[in-house]
Scaffold this motif. Structure first.
Motif, PDB file in Angstrom:
ATOM      1  N   LEU A  17       0.824  -1.204   0.000  1.00 61.04           N
ATOM      2  CA  LEU A  17       0.000   0.000   0.000  1.00 61.04           C
ATOM      3  C   LEU A  17       0.862   1.260   0.000  1.00 61.04           C
ATOM      4  CD1 LEU A  17      -2.849  -0.947   2.509  1.00 61.04           C
ATOM      5  CD2 LEU A  17      -2.982  -0.809   0.011  1.00 61.04           C
ATOM      6  N   PHE A  18       1.922   1.245   0.775  1.00 63.08           N
ATOM      7  CA  PHE A  18       2.806   2.419   0.808  1.00 63.08           C
ATOM      8  C   PHE A  18       3.421   2.675  -0.568  1.00 63.08           C
ATOM      9  CE2 PHE A  18       7.011   4.348   1.486  1.00 63.08           C
ATOM     10  CZ  PHE A  18       6.617   5.525   2.119  1.00 63.08           C
ATOM     11  N   LEU A  19       3.886   1.612  -1.221  1.00 69.74           N
ATOM     12  CA  LEU A  19       4.485   1.776  -2.543  1.00 69.74           C
ATOM     13  C   LEU A  19       3.448   2.246  -3.558  1.00 69.74           C
ATOM     14  CD1 LEU A  19       6.908   1.568  -4.369  1.00 69.74           C
ATOM     15  CD2 LEU A  19       6.430  -0.864  -4.677  1.00 69.74           C
ATOM     16  N   VAL A  20       2.233   1.735  -3.475  1.00 65.97           N
ATOM     17  CA  VAL A  20       1.171   2.171  -4.395  1.00 65.97           C
ATOM     18  C   VAL A  20       0.872   3.657  -4.208  1.00 65.97           C
ATOM     19  CG1 VAL A  20      -1.303   1.949  -4.883  1.00 65.97           C
ATOM     20  CG2 VAL A  20       0.127  -0.097  -4.702  1.00 65.97           C
ATOM     21  N   VAL A  21       0.875   4.123  -2.954  1.00 67.67           N
ATOM     22  CA  VAL A  21       0.639   5.554  -2.695  1.00 67.67           C
ATOM     23  C   VAL A  21       1.757   6.397  -3.293  1.00 67.67           C
ATOM     24  CG1 VAL A  21       0.542   7.297  -0.875  1.00 67.67           C
ATOM     25  CG2 VAL A  21      -0.765   5.184  -0.642  1.00 67.67           C
ATOM     26  N   VAL A  22       3.002   5.963  -3.142  1.00 66.71           N
ATOM     27  CA  VAL A  22       4.129   6.719  -3.702  1.00 66.71           C
ATOM     28  C   VAL A  22       4.052   6.740  -5.225  1.00 66.71           C
ATOM     29  CG1 VAL A  22       6.636   6.810  -3.911  1.00 66.71           C
ATOM     30  CG2 VAL A  22       5.599   6.237  -1.715  1.00 66.71           C
ATOM     31  N   GLY A  24       1.378   6.447  -6.966  1.00 67.88           N
ATOM     32  CA  GLY A  24       0.264   7.335  -7.288  1.00 67.88           C
ATOM     33  C   GLY A  24       0.666   8.798  -7.278  1.00 67.88           C
ATOM     34  N   TRP A  25       1.522   9.190  -6.314  1.00 71.41           N
ATOM     35  CA  TRP A  25       1.997  10.567  -6.263  1.00 71.41           C
ATOM     36  C   TRP A  25       2.877  10.890  -7.479  1.00 71.41           C
ATOM     37  CZ3 TRP A  25       1.098  15.139  -4.534  1.00 71.41           C
ATOM     38  CH2 TRP A  25       2.094  16.113  -4.525  1.00 71.41           C
TER      39      TRP A  25
END
Length: 670
Positions: A17-22, A24-25
């Motif tokens: 999830l953390f990597l997906v958020v990054v 996404g940014w």
């Protein structure tokens, strides 16, 4: 339903999830430069991947990824007409980055996503190199570094905050290296910088003018150029930054003059200046045009590193290539000047021509004015004053939104609408002058500006774009006549401007505290100006200036390489010396004990990392034969006594020598 916290998730789910958020940014910062379908597809894929991680579901089969890839290729071709080039390439990279997250099954797959995301970060500079873009990329970089550090912590459940601290420390340690490379690494085009099409699509003045074009620039609050004067600032009404000059009119559009005369018969500048010059520095934003905007009039070429500007016959300064990058140059201008021929010439006929079949009422108005005030060159000034008087007293209005003009633009302005922006007024005025056989032309550029009290630069924005007229008088040459001043005197020589409509939030904030809003804007623009000067405009010329300050007489790019090499050698030597010093600072007794533990590990004694010498001696006695264990046991007890017994006579040097001479035992036969 209780909110699921990040700390309660399994580690694989949390890290995904953390990597997906990054990611996404990283993709979010490209929204303004990629097609709408690319934004939607990327967001959908990332949401899909996050849902799979949260629910612990398997990743989609290969045909789903193949189908989405095929769809992406087809949509990219339909949108850009190609799969190559900057825009098409960035579109593909963003979608491929999102699709790659659907293949993350192991750390190796995650590493591919990391480095593809690092590459995607670079594509942001294709469109903007602003401070805001750099800040967004720095945030994404720290996020990717955090995810990368976290992936190298396979054991346990290390908190993301710990990985973020490590990533921040790595970035800080790398900052000096980055600074040295930025300052000294030789800049070679095109190896250094972004592609030349990175600045295409800039809003600004054009090489032609259709009625309404300049008014549209009122909606653009972007900065066109910044100016800092050395000494006294000219009056605001004299701040005319000259741009394209239009003399050819086809009834709908103004263009630059296309004359059939040979060069010897064309009009010459014949520029004569008087008085003291105004010295100043201009920082011009990218325009994708070869124009340099300078004050009227500038007889000598602006000092532009790496280029030789040329002045056209109508006093416009240009370079041989479009200005696709931020440029800074020095200028000397003379507000008191005369230019153009003093006597009648055949080439002036080009500036009295009008297309047939347009603006019949304006032509009739011209005949009436000539009947009242006379015709011929000797009456030109009286006719000009009559036209300006009509503008002052005829109920004309200066507005940014006069509506769409039809075929007869001058007729509509003079008789129907009686309202318009600067190009409506200037065009109608020049058409009227030409209808009275008075040579006239339109000049476009920027007029005025506003002082930034933070850095003392005058800021000229796109909404300061302006159009005025030049009229030819016998014995004087070309004379600036700004008909807009006759309609709205406050537009010239004051800080008042028609401003574009602001958003509800910005408007409310400005109404609540106008002074604070202005100060915040000035501060932000001053910071951006410094960024532009010291970062974006740090060219090879600035590097060579740095070498001059360091004592080089005639620096060249090879000197940059030598200095960079010298810095690298010095830093390496300093690092080696620091490492040697640090090793010497460690406790030599502990280092000797650690060597003994390491040797015992080789002999099969495990889990000895934290045992003191006496405990090690006991283990040796239990594990090995007495005749072989005794020398090592005695040595370990001597090592303990050297540390803790005041009566010990054994020095560390003696113990090191004995350690090297020890005959290590073999395991007892069982």
């Amino acid at each position: 339903m209780a909110v699921l916290s990040l700390s309660s998730l399994p580690r694989d789910t949390r890290d995904t999830l953390f990597l997906v958020v990054v990611v996404g940014w990283v993709a979010f910062m490209q929204i303004g430069h990629i097609p709408w379908w690319c934004t939607g597809l990327t967001a959908g894929v990332l949401i899909w991947r996050a849902t799979l991680a949260l629910r612990g579901l398997p990743l989609p089969a290969w045909f789903w990824r193949a189908g989405l890839l095929t769809l992406t290729l087809a949509a990219t071709w339909a949108t850009h007409g190609s799969l190559l080039g900057r825009d098409a390439g960035v579109t593909l990279i963003v979608v491929l980055l999102a699709l790659k997250t659907l293949e993350m099954r192991a750390r190796r797959d995650a590493f591919v996503v990391f480095f593809l995301a690092f590459f995607t970060l670079l594509t942001h500079f294709f469109y903007s190199q602003s401070l805001l873009t750099a800040a967004g990329i720095l945030l994404a970089l720290l996020g990717l570094l955090t995810a990368l550090v976290n992936a190298h912590m396979p054991v346990g459940r290390p908190p993301l905050l710990l990985a973020a601290r490590t990533a921040g420390g790595m970035a800080l340690m790398g900052a000096p290296v980055m600074l040295v490379l930025f300052m000294l690494f030789p800049r070679f085009a095109p190896l250094w910088g972004v592609p030349s099409d990175a600045m295409t699509g800039r809003t600004g003045l054009s090489e032609r003018m259709r009625i309404g074009d300049v008014a549209r620039l009122m909606e653009v609050d972007e900065i066109a150029l910044r100016v800092r004067f050395d000494d006294q600032v000219p009056p605001l009404g004299a701040l005319y930054f000259r741009g394209p000059v239009f003399s050819d009119f086809d009834g709908r559009e103004w263009r630059g003059l296309r004359t059939g005369f040979p060069a010897s018969m064309q009009l010459q500048p014949e520029l004569a200046v008087r008085g003291e010059p105004v010295r100043y520095e201009v920082i011009q934003e990218p325009t994708n045009q070869p124009w340099l905007f300078v004050l009227e009039a500038t007889p000598t070429a602006p000092t532009l590193p790496g280029a030789v500007p040329l002045m056209t016959a109508d006093l416009q300064w240009m370079t041989r290539r479009p200005m696709n990058d931020l440029v800074r140059f020095r200028v000397e201008s003379y507000p008191d000047f005369r230019h153009g021929p003093r006597s009648q010439q055949v080439a002036l006929q080009d500036h009295t021509e009008l297309p047939g079949g347009f603006n019949p009422r304006t032509l009739a108005m011209a005949q009436e004015l000539r009947r009242q005030h006379g015709s011929g060159p000797e009456h030109a000034q009286a006719l000009v004053q009559a036209a300006l008087g009509q503008l002052r007293t005829g109920g004309y209005v200066y507005t940014v939104d006069p509506g769409l003009y039809g075929e007869h633009t001058a007729d509509e302005f003079w008789f129907d609408r009686k309202e318009g922006f600067c190009e409506h007024i200037a065009s109608a005025f020049v058409i009227l002058m030409r209808a009275m056989d008075i040579p006239a032309r339109i000049v476009t550029g920027y007029q005025g500006g506003e002082l930034n009290a933070i850095d003392n630069y005058w800021t000229v924005r796109q909404r300061d774009a302006h159009a005025w007229a030049e009229v030819w008088f016998a014995g004087q040459g070309w004379v600036r006549v700004d008909p807009t001043a006759a309609v709205a005197e406050w537009r010239i020589g004051s800080l008042d401007r028609l401003r574009p409509a602001e958003g509800a939030l910005a408007s409310a904030f400005r109404n609540l505290n106008p002074s604070l809003a202005t100060q915040l804007r000035d501060f932000w623009e001053a910071v951006n100006n410094r960024w532009n000067q010291w970062i974006l405009n740090y060219t090879q010329g600035r590097q060579l200036e740095l070498l001059k300050n360091l004592g080089f007489d005639s620096p060249r790019w090879t000197d940059l390489a030598y200095v960079l090499l010298g810095v690298i050698v010095l830093v390496s030597l300093a690092g080696a010396a620091w490492t040697l010093w640090e090793r010497q600072q460690h406790d030599p007794w502990l280092r000797l004990l650690q060597q003994a533990r390491h040797q015992l590990d080789k002999l099969g004694l495990s889990q000895t990392e934290h045992l003191p010498p006496r405990a090690l001696a006991t283990l040796v006695e239990q594990r090995f034969a007495a005749e072989e264990a005794t020398p090592l046991k005695q040595w370990l007890l001597k090592l303990e006594a050297q540390r803790y017994s005041k009566s010990s006579t054994h020095s560390l040097g003696t113990l090191r020598s004995e350690f090297r001479q020890l005959v290590w035992p073999r395991e007892k036969n069982r």
